[in-house]
Design a protein around this motif. Structure first.
Motif, mmCIF file in Angstrom:
data_model
loop_
_atom_site.group_PDB
_atom_site.id
_atom_site.type_symbol
_atom_site.label_atom_id
_atom_site.label_comp_id
_atom_site.label_asym_id
_atom_site.label_seq_id
_atom_site.Cartn_x
_atom_site.Cartn_y
_atom_site.Cartn_z
ATOM 1 N N THR A 68 11.571 -26.240 48.927
ATOM 2 C CA THR A 68 11.544 -25.038 48.983
ATOM 3 C C THR A 68 10.491 -24.436 48.190
ATOM 4 O O THR A 68 10.053 -24.848 47.160
ATOM 5 N N ILE A 69 9.692 -23.356 48.713
ATOM 6 C CA ILE A 69 8.688 -22.631 48.102
ATOM 7 C C ILE A 69 8.812 -21.311 48.124
ATOM 8 O O ILE A 69 9.374 -20.823 48.813
ATOM 9 N N MET A 70 8.765 -20.881 46.690
ATOM 10 C CA MET A 70 9.050 -19.559 46.513
ATOM 11 C C MET A 70 7.880 -18.758 45.671
ATOM 12 O O MET A 70 6.984 -19.672 45.035
ATOM 13 N N VAL A 95 5.812 -21.880 58.345
ATOM 14 C CA VAL A 95 7.445 -21.343 58.078
ATOM 15 C C VAL A 95 7.499 -20.223 57.669
ATOM 16 O O VAL A 95 7.025 -19.821 56.723
ATOM 17 N N PRO A 96 8.145 -19.177 58.370
ATOM 18 C CA PRO A 96 8.392 -17.863 57.711
ATOM 19 C C PRO A 96 9.339 -17.834 56.610
ATOM 20 O O PRO A 96 9.947 -18.754 56.527
ATOM 21 N N ALA A 97 8.858 -17.006 55.730
ATOM 22 C CA ALA A 97 9.603 -16.836 54.337
ATOM 23 C C ALA A 97 10.510 -16.003 54.172
ATOM 24 O O ALA A 97 10.203 -14.853 55.284
ATOM 25 N N GLU A 98 11.781 -15.738 53.732
ATOM 26 C CA GLU A 98 12.672 -14.613 53.770
ATOM 27 C C GLU A 98 12.186 -13.954 52.422
ATOM 28 O O GLU A 98 11.797 -14.638 51.191
ATOM 29 N N THR A 99 12.504 -12.714 52.547
ATOM 30 C CA THR A 99 12.147 -11.903 51.204
ATOM 31 C C THR A 99 13.437 -10.954 50.822
ATOM 32 O O THR A 99 14.256 -10.653 51.529
ATOM 33 N N THR A 100 13.415 -11.204 49.501
ATOM 34 C CA THR A 100 14.679 -10.642 48.621
ATOM 35 C C THR A 100 14.015 -9.482 47.771
ATOM 36 O O THR A 100 13.012 -9.656 47.147
ATOM 37 N N VAL A 101 14.425 -8.247 47.540
ATOM 38 C CA VAL A 101 14.065 -7.162 46.960
ATOM 39 C C VAL A 101 14.864 -7.424 45.480
ATOM 40 O O VAL A 101 16.222 -7.265 45.772
ATOM 41 N N PHE A 102 14.334 -7.463 44.437
ATOM 42 C CA PHE A 102 15.095 -7.738 43.088
ATOM 43 C C PHE A 102 14.649 -6.831 41.982
ATOM 44 O O PHE A 102 13.554 -6.778 41.841
ATOM 45 N N THR A 103 15.487 -5.981 41.530
ATOM 46 C CA THR A 103 15.139 -5.099 40.299
ATOM 47 C C THR A 103 15.896 -5.296 39.472
ATOM 48 O O THR A 103 17.161 -5.476 39.446
ATOM 49 N N ASP A 104 15.153 -5.775 38.038
ATOM 50 C CA ASP A 104 15.849 -5.988 36.742
ATOM 51 C C ASP A 104 15.029 -5.364 35.705
ATOM 52 O O ASP A 104 13.806 -5.654 35.644
ATOM 53 N N ASP A 105 15.537 -4.968 34.841
ATOM 54 C CA ASP A 105 15.021 -4.311 33.611
ATOM 55 C C ASP A 105 13.887 -3.652 33.705
ATOM 56 O O ASP A 105 12.631 -3.471 33.458
ATOM 57 N N LYS A 106 14.038 -2.569 35.036
ATOM 58 C CA LYS A 106 13.219 -1.666 35.555
ATOM 59 C C LYS A 106 11.900 -2.130 36.166
ATOM 60 O O LYS A 106 11.044 -1.493 36.485
ATOM 61 N N VAL A 107 11.883 -3.436 36.512
ATOM 62 C CA VAL A 107 10.820 -4.182 37.368
ATOM 63 C C VAL A 107 11.410 -4.721 38.565
ATOM 64 O O VAL A 107 12.291 -5.213 38.645
ATOM 65 N N THR A 108 10.668 -4.361 39.461
ATOM 66 C CA THR A 108 10.976 -4.676 40.991
ATOM 67 C C THR A 108 10.130 -5.784 41.431
ATOM 68 O O THR A 108 8.771 -5.614 41.349
ATOM 69 N N LEU A 111 10.729 -11.039 46.403
ATOM 70 C CA LEU A 111 11.089 -12.586 46.130
ATOM 71 C C LEU A 111 10.833 -13.162 47.328
ATOM 72 O O LEU A 111 11.516 -12.650 48.319
ATOM 73 N N HIS A 112 9.947 -14.158 47.636
ATOM 74 C CA HIS A 112 9.711 -14.735 49.019
ATOM 75 C C HIS A 112 9.982 -16.272 48.923
ATOM 76 O O HIS A 112 9.777 -17.039 47.779
ATOM 77 N N GLU A 113 10.858 -16.935 49.865
ATOM 78 C CA GLU A 113 11.091 -18.205 49.693
ATOM 79 C C GLU A 113 10.858 -18.958 51.152
ATOM 80 O O GLU A 113 11.446 -18.211 52.119
#
Length: 432
Positions: A68-70, A95-108, A111-113
Motif C-alpha cells: 500500500t502506498i500513501m 494504479v488509481p489512488a483513493e482520496t479521503t479528506v481528513f480534518t483534525d486540529d483545524k488542519v485539512t 490523504l491518498h492511497e
C-alpha cells in the motif's frame, strides 16, 4: 505544444492499453493496472511538497506480493495515481489512488492511497505518485522472499521535541539499510490530535518510510485530544491503511501480516481508553486472534502490543504498586501460551527489559520470550521502575533512546537492542 504532446501521449496510452488487454496471461491484472506504456518521464513536471508530502509504504498482509502506498496533499488533486515498474525496465503500470479528506486540529489533509498487488516476490521495483502531468521522483520498493529478513523496531517515539526521534530513526535506517520494514510500538506521538506532532513524526521517518513499509502499533497517546481527554484515535486510523483485521468498526486497529516464515500479530491494547466507543473490543479482538492464529501455518509467531503484560513497582514514587502482571497480561498471556507464541514485544513503560521465557505466569523455557522494547522519544521515565523478579536484563540506568533490530533466518530469530549511538546493548536469541 503541451496540448499536442498530451494528445500524442493519450493515443499511446490507449493503444498500449488495448494491446495489454489482449496479451494472454495478463488479464488477471486488468482490474488494477490502468496504464501500461513506455515511460513518459519527460512529459511530467516534478511535484512540490504541497502536491505530495509524506510518501509512505504501508505493510500489507503479504508484503512479498503487495504494497500500500500513501501520501497526502495540501489541496484537492484530481485523479491521483501511483505508477510502478520493475527496476531497470521502461514499461510502467499504474494504479488509481483513493482520496479521503481528513480534518483534525483545524488542519485539512487530502490523504491518498493506492494498493499494488500481484507483485513478484524477491523483486526490486520503483514507484512514484502524482496527478495529471505531475509526478514525484522514483522511489525504490523491494518485495521480500525467503525466510531471512531484517526489521527495525522502534519503541514509543512520543516527544515534546521530535529532533531526538528524528536522529534515532535516521541513524537506525542508515546503519541497517537492508531492513525489510519497520515497526513503531505505539505512542507514535504524544498527543493524537495535534497535527504538528504527526508532521514531526512523518518527517522523522523520511526517507525510510518511502523505501520500506511501516507496520505501526496504536498506543494510548494516539487516543488523546488537545484537551488530554480520550477520544477515538482518528488521526492514527486515517494515516495508516492497514491490513483488514476484522469488522469495519475496528478498521486499522489490529491486524496481522506474514514476512518470510514469521507470522506477526499486532494487537490494540487500548480497551480501557476506547470502552465508550468499543465496549466489546477485548472479546471481539480475542475471537479474531483465535481465528487468525488457528489459520496460520508459519513457523514463528510474534505478537506486537503497546501495553506491557507485566506490572512494575515504582522506584521513585511514594504510592504503592505491587509487581506482578498487568490486566492486559492477565487477559492475553494464557492465550499466547495456548497458541504457542514465540516472541512478545511490548512498550508503554519506556524502559528496555528482557524478561526471558514465561508460561503460566512463571519462568518456563516453554513459554514465549517477553521483551519490553524501551524508549525512542524524549518522554523518558528515568529511574521510575524497580527491577521485576522476572527481569533477565534491564538497560543501563538512567535510560536514553534506543531501538531494536529483529534478524530472522530459517531456524533463528535474533533481537538486538541498540543505543541511540548505535552501540549494541543486548541480544536475545530464539531457535527451533
Amino acid at each position: 505544444m503541451r496540448k499536442k504532446t498530451a494528445g500524442i501521449a493519450a493515443a499511446l496510452i490507449a493503444a498500449c492499453a488495448l494491446a495489454f488487454a489482449l496479451v494472454p496471461g495478463l488479464s488477471s491484472q486488468r482490474n488494477q493496472v490502468t496504464r501500461k506504456a513506455k515511460s513518459l518521464s519527460a512529459h511530467y513536471n516534478l511535484t512540490n511538497e504541497a502536491d505530495v508530502s509524506y510518501v509512505r509504504q504501508i505493510m500489507t498482509k503479504d508484503p512479498s506480493t503487495s504494497r500500500t502506498i500513501m501520501w497526502q496533499s495540501d489541496y484537492e488533486e484530481k485523479d491521483p495515481v501511483v505508477e510502478f515498474r520493475l527496476k531497470g525496465e521502461n514499461g510502467t503500470a499504474s494504479v488509481p489512488a483513493e482520496t479521503t479528506v481528513f480534518t483534525d486540529d483545524k488542519v485539512t489533509r487530502y490523504l491518498h492511497e493506492a494498493h499494488l498487488t500481484e507483485l513478484k516476490p524477491g523483486a526490486d521495483y520503483e514507484y512514484r505518485a502524482g496527478y495529471g502531468e505531475k509526478r514525484t521522483d522514483w522511489y525504490p520498493l523491494h518485495t521480500p522472499d525467503g525466510p531471512s529478513f531484517t526489521a527495525l523496531i522502534f519503541p514509543d517515539s512520543q516527544s515534546a521535541d521530535y529532533s531526538g526521534w528524528d536522529q534515532l530513526a535516521k541513524k537506525a535506517y542508515a546503519d541497517h539499510p537492508g531492513a525489510a520494514f519497520f515497526v513503531n510500538m505505539g505512542d507514535l506521538v504524544d498527543n493524537g490530535e495535534q497535527a504538528s506532532q504527526w508532521d514531526a513524526w512523518f518527517h522523522a521517518t523520511e526517507p525510510m518510510a518511502e523505501r520500506i513499509p511501516s507496520a505501526p502499533v496504536m498506543g494510548n497517546h494516539e487516543t488523546y485530544n488537545l484537551d488530554w481527554k480520550v477520544r477515538r484515535p482518528e488521526a492514527y486510523i486515517h494515516f495508516f491503511s492497514l491490513p483488514s483485521g476484522d469488522a469495519e468498526h475496528y478498521r486499522n486497529e489490529f491486524y496481522s501480516y506474514d514476512v518470510g516464515d514469521v507470522h506477526f500479530v499486532v494487537l490494540n491494547t487500548q480497551d480501557e481508553e476506547l470502552a465508550p466507543w468499543e465496549p466489546n473490543l477485548t472479546e471481539d479482538e480475542i475471537a479474531w486472534f483465535r481465528r487468525d492464529m488457528a489459520a496460520t501455518r508459519k513457523k514463528w509467531k510474534v505478537v506486537i502490543m503497546h501495553k506491557d503484560p507485566l506490572q512494575y513497582s515504582f522506584a521513585s514514587r511514594p504510592e504503592p504498586r505491587p509487581e506482578g502482571f498487568s490486566e492486559t497480561g492477565r487477559i492475553w498471556m494464557p492465550i499466547f501460551d495456548e497458541y504457542g507464541v514465540d516472541l512478545v514485544l511490548s512498550a508503554h513503560l519506556h524502559t528496555y527489559r528482557d524478561r526471558g521465557h514465561i508460561r503460566d505466569f512463571v519462568r518456563d523455557a516453554a513459554g514465549p520470550l517477553y521483551l519490553l522494547t524501551g524508549i525512542a522519544g524524549d518522554v523518558q521515565y528515568k529511574g521510575l521502575w524497580k527491577r521485576h523478579a522476572l527481569d533477565v536484563y534491564e538497560a543501563p540506568q538512567p535510560e536514553d533512546r534506543n531501538y531494536l533490530v529483529l534478524d530472522a533466518s530459517e531456524n533463528k530469530l535474533t533481537v538486538t537492542g541498540y543505543t541511540k549511538t548505535g552501540e549494541e546493548m543486548h541480544t536475545s536469541v530464539l531457535e527451533k
